[in-house]
Write a protein that holds these residues in place. Structure first.
Motif, short mmCIF file in Angstrom:
data_model
loop_
_atom_site.label_atom_id
_atom_site.label_comp_id
_atom_site.label_asym_id
_atom_site.label_seq_id
_atom_site.Cartn_x
_atom_site.Cartn_y
_atom_site.Cartn_z
N THR A 193 25.77 47.17 49.77
CA THR A 193 27.10 47.37 49.20
C THR A 193 27.00 48.00 47.83
OG1 THR A 193 27.97 45.47 50.40
CG2 THR A 193 29.23 46.22 48.49
N THR A 194 26.09 47.49 47.01
CA THR A 194 25.92 48.01 45.65
C THR A 194 25.49 49.47 45.68
OG1 THR A 194 25.13 45.79 45.08
CG2 THR A 194 24.89 47.50 43.41
N ASN A 195 24.47 49.77 46.47
CA ASN A 195 23.93 51.13 46.52
C ASN A 195 24.94 52.13 47.08
OD1 ASN A 195 21.46 50.22 45.53
ND2 ASN A 195 20.64 49.84 47.58
N GLN A 196 25.66 51.70 48.11
CA GLN A 196 26.57 52.61 48.80
C GLN A 196 27.85 52.87 48.04
OE1 GLN A 196 27.10 52.42 53.27
NE2 GLN A 196 29.11 51.67 52.67
N SER A 197 28.35 51.85 47.33
CA SER A 197 29.69 51.96 46.75
C SER A 197 29.77 51.92 45.24
CB SER A 197 30.58 50.83 47.31
OG SER A 197 30.64 50.89 48.72
N TYR A 198 28.66 51.59 44.55
CA TYR A 198 28.76 51.37 43.11
C TYR A 198 27.79 52.17 42.25
CZ TYR A 198 32.02 47.63 44.07
OH TYR A 198 33.12 46.94 44.48
N LEU A 199 26.65 52.58 42.76
CA LEU A 199 25.64 53.22 41.93
C LEU A 199 25.75 54.74 41.98
CD1 LEU A 199 22.53 50.97 42.66
CD2 LEU A 199 24.28 50.74 40.88
N ASP A 200 26.11 55.32 40.86
CA ASP A 200 26.22 56.78 40.72
C ASP A 200 24.81 57.35 40.56
OD1 ASP A 200 26.53 59.40 39.85
OD2 ASP A 200 28.30 58.95 38.63
N PRO A 203 31.78 59.28 50.11
CA PRO A 203 31.26 60.11 49.02
C PRO A 203 30.40 59.27 48.09
CG PRO A 203 33.54 59.51 48.59
CD PRO A 203 33.22 58.99 49.96
N PRO A 204 29.49 59.89 47.35
CA PRO A 204 28.67 59.12 46.41
C PRO A 204 29.55 58.50 45.32
CG PRO A 204 28.38 61.48 46.06
CD PRO A 204 29.17 61.33 47.32
N PRO A 205 29.20 57.31 44.88
CA PRO A 205 30.00 56.64 43.83
C PRO A 205 30.02 57.47 42.55
CG PRO A 205 28.46 55.11 44.86
CD PRO A 205 28.07 56.47 45.33
N VAL A 206 31.09 57.32 41.81
CA VAL A 206 31.24 58.04 40.54
C VAL A 206 31.38 57.03 39.40
CG1 VAL A 206 32.68 59.60 39.19
CG2 VAL A 206 32.30 60.05 41.63
N ALA A 207 30.56 57.17 38.39
CA ALA A 207 30.65 56.35 37.18
C ALA A 207 30.95 57.26 35.99
CB ALA A 207 29.34 55.60 36.95
N LEU A 208 31.40 56.68 34.92
CA LEU A 208 31.68 57.45 33.71
C LEU A 208 30.39 57.67 32.92
CD1 LEU A 208 34.98 55.75 32.45
CD2 LEU A 208 34.75 57.89 33.72
N ARG A 209 30.24 58.88 32.40
CA ARG A 209 29.14 59.19 31.51
C ARG A 209 29.43 58.61 30.13
NH1 ARG A 209 25.28 61.24 34.82
NH2 ARG A 209 24.31 62.19 32.99
N ALA A 210 28.43 58.56 29.27
CA ALA A 210 28.61 58.00 27.93
C ALA A 210 29.68 58.76 27.16
CB ALA A 210 27.28 58.02 27.17
N PRO A 240 39.73 62.82 35.12
CA PRO A 240 40.47 62.82 36.39
C PRO A 240 41.26 61.52 36.56
CG PRO A 240 38.20 63.51 36.71
CD PRO A 240 38.28 62.99 35.32
N SER A 241 42.34 61.58 37.32
CA SER A 241 43.18 60.38 37.48
C SER A 241 43.51 60.09 38.95
CB SER A 241 44.49 60.54 36.70
OG SER A 241 45.19 61.69 37.12
N GLY A 242 42.68 60.58 39.86
CA GLY A 242 42.92 60.35 41.28
C GLY A 242 42.44 58.98 41.71
N ARG A 243 42.42 58.77 43.02
CA ARG A 243 42.10 57.45 43.60
C ARG A 243 40.73 56.94 43.17
NH1 ARG A 243 39.45 55.88 48.20
NH2 ARG A 243 40.05 53.85 49.03
N ARG A 244 39.74 57.82 43.08
CA ARG A 244 38.39 57.40 42.74
C ARG A 244 38.22 57.12 41.24
NH1 ARG A 244 33.96 61.26 44.69
NH2 ARG A 244 32.68 59.37 44.61
N TRP A 245 39.28 57.35 40.48
CA TRP A 245 39.19 57.19 39.02
C TRP A 245 40.10 56.09 38.51
CZ3 TRP A 245 35.43 59.97 36.58
CH2 TRP A 245 34.86 61.00 37.33
N LYS A 246 40.49 55.19 39.40
CA LYS A 246 41.25 54.01 38.98
C LYS A 246 40.32 53.07 38.21
CE LYS A 246 44.74 54.35 42.61
NZ LYS A 246 45.78 54.79 41.67
N PRO A 247 40.81 51.94 37.67
CA PRO A 247 39.95 51.07 36.84
C PRO A 247 38.65 50.64 37.51
CG PRO A 247 42.23 50.43 36.59
CD PRO A 247 42.21 51.47 37.68
N GLN A 248 38.57 50.74 38.86
CA GLN A 248 37.32 50.40 39.56
C GLN A 248 36.17 51.26 39.06
OE1 GLN A 248 36.80 47.91 41.41
NE2 GLN A 248 35.38 48.29 43.08
N VAL A 249 36.49 52.42 38.47
CA VAL A 249 35.43 53.29 37.95
C VAL A 249 34.67 52.59 36.82
CG1 VAL A 249 36.77 54.49 36.16
CG2 VAL A 249 34.89 55.68 37.31
#
Length: 298
Positions: A271-278, A110-117, A235-244
């Protein structure tokens, strides 16, 4: 190729891993060792017995990975990587008769998810409302400092929780040695901005060698993190652990014109594009808008 394991080579795969394979892996982390042992333990549960060198074959490995795939494609791919490395080592040493073929397990990424401001604002608000004490510091201050340091450095949780006070210079530079970072190969240095230096002041006042002292386990930390996210209405699922927070750092840095691959110390931009950039953060102009304007579709 005829296998010649020798009389001193253990047949049990767990023993083989510890006594033969792992002994050759200099400098690898204990976390990596745990992941290998988890793979072999899961394989043993599937077989109904302890796995042996004889199980490093196409049919048995394929059957096990198919079983794991039915549970989790992500877990199956991790197990495939571990078993493939172990089988390749054994084949090179002629401890098994054949090279094992393990095709890569298809995983939907899935596309990476980052927090909005505004979500960062909500998270910091939840930090301020956190009750109790952590490591002799008010939980509200502990969590605020953790979130801010994490989001301005992009460092991983394990390294953050290992930071020692004396790694932070009076000039604001935080230097993290390679020994506490993933892979144990790359040290990192971060110039902490004023907001981070201000946030960690209460923690530096505590008599502890660690910047983030705590009296609970790693699993308890992640449980408390989930509670903090829920308090923030996030959200508090797997994709929302501190890695977010690491993805948030990378995505917003990219959005502001920085090089996230260099900042995260990745060997490849893939790696950056696939797993980190929302993409909802990093792409100022969406492709659909460009096409709509070019073709005058409004």
């Amino acid at each position: 190729m005829i296998a010649c394991p020798g009389p001193n080579i253990p047949h049990d795969l767990l023993s083989y891993f510890d006594r033969v394979y792992w002994n050759k892996k200099i400098g690898r982390s204990q976390q990596t060792r745990k992941l290998y042992l988890l793979t072999l333990t899961k394989m043993g549960a599937f077989l109904g017995r302890s796995p042996t060198l004889d199980d490093l074959n196409d049919d048995t490995c394929a059957a096990y990975l198919s079983h794991r795939f039915s549970e989790s494609a992500f877990a199956a791919n991790k197990d495939r990587k571990n078993l493939s490395a172990l089988a390749t080592f054994a084949a090179k040493k002629r401890h098994i008769e054949q090279w094992v073929m393990m095709p890569e397990v298809p995983v939907v990424i899935p596309p990476p998810v980052a927090l909005r401001a505004e979500q960062i604002t909500d998270l910091l608000s939840a930090c301020r409302r956190s009750a109790g004490m952590i490591g002799g510091v008010r939980a509200s201050l502990w969590w605020r400092a953790f979130v801010i340091v994490a989001v301005v450095t992009g460092e991983r949780t394990s390294a953050l929780l290992s930071i020692r006070r004396d790694w932070i210079g009076s000039d604001g530079w935080l230097r993290i040695p390679a020994t506490v970072r993933k892979g144990r190969r790359k040290a990192m240095a971060y110039l902490l901005p004023a907001c981070a230096m201000e946030a960690i002041k209460p923690l530096l006042a505590v008599d502890s060698p660690l910047l983030f002292p705590r009296e609970f386990t790693d699993s308890a930390f992640y449980r408390r993190w989930g509670q903090l996210m829920e308090l923030a209405g996030l959200p508090s699922g797997r994709r929302w652990k501190p890695q977010v927070l690491r993805r948030t750092f990378a995505s917003w840095l990219k959005n502001e014109g920085g090089d996230a691959t260099i900042a995260l110390a990745h060997d490849s931009s893939k790696t950056t594009n696939q797993s980190y950039l929302d993409p909802t953060v990093t792409t100022a102009t969406q492709p659909g808008e460009v096409i709509a304007k070019a073709l005058n579709l409004s």
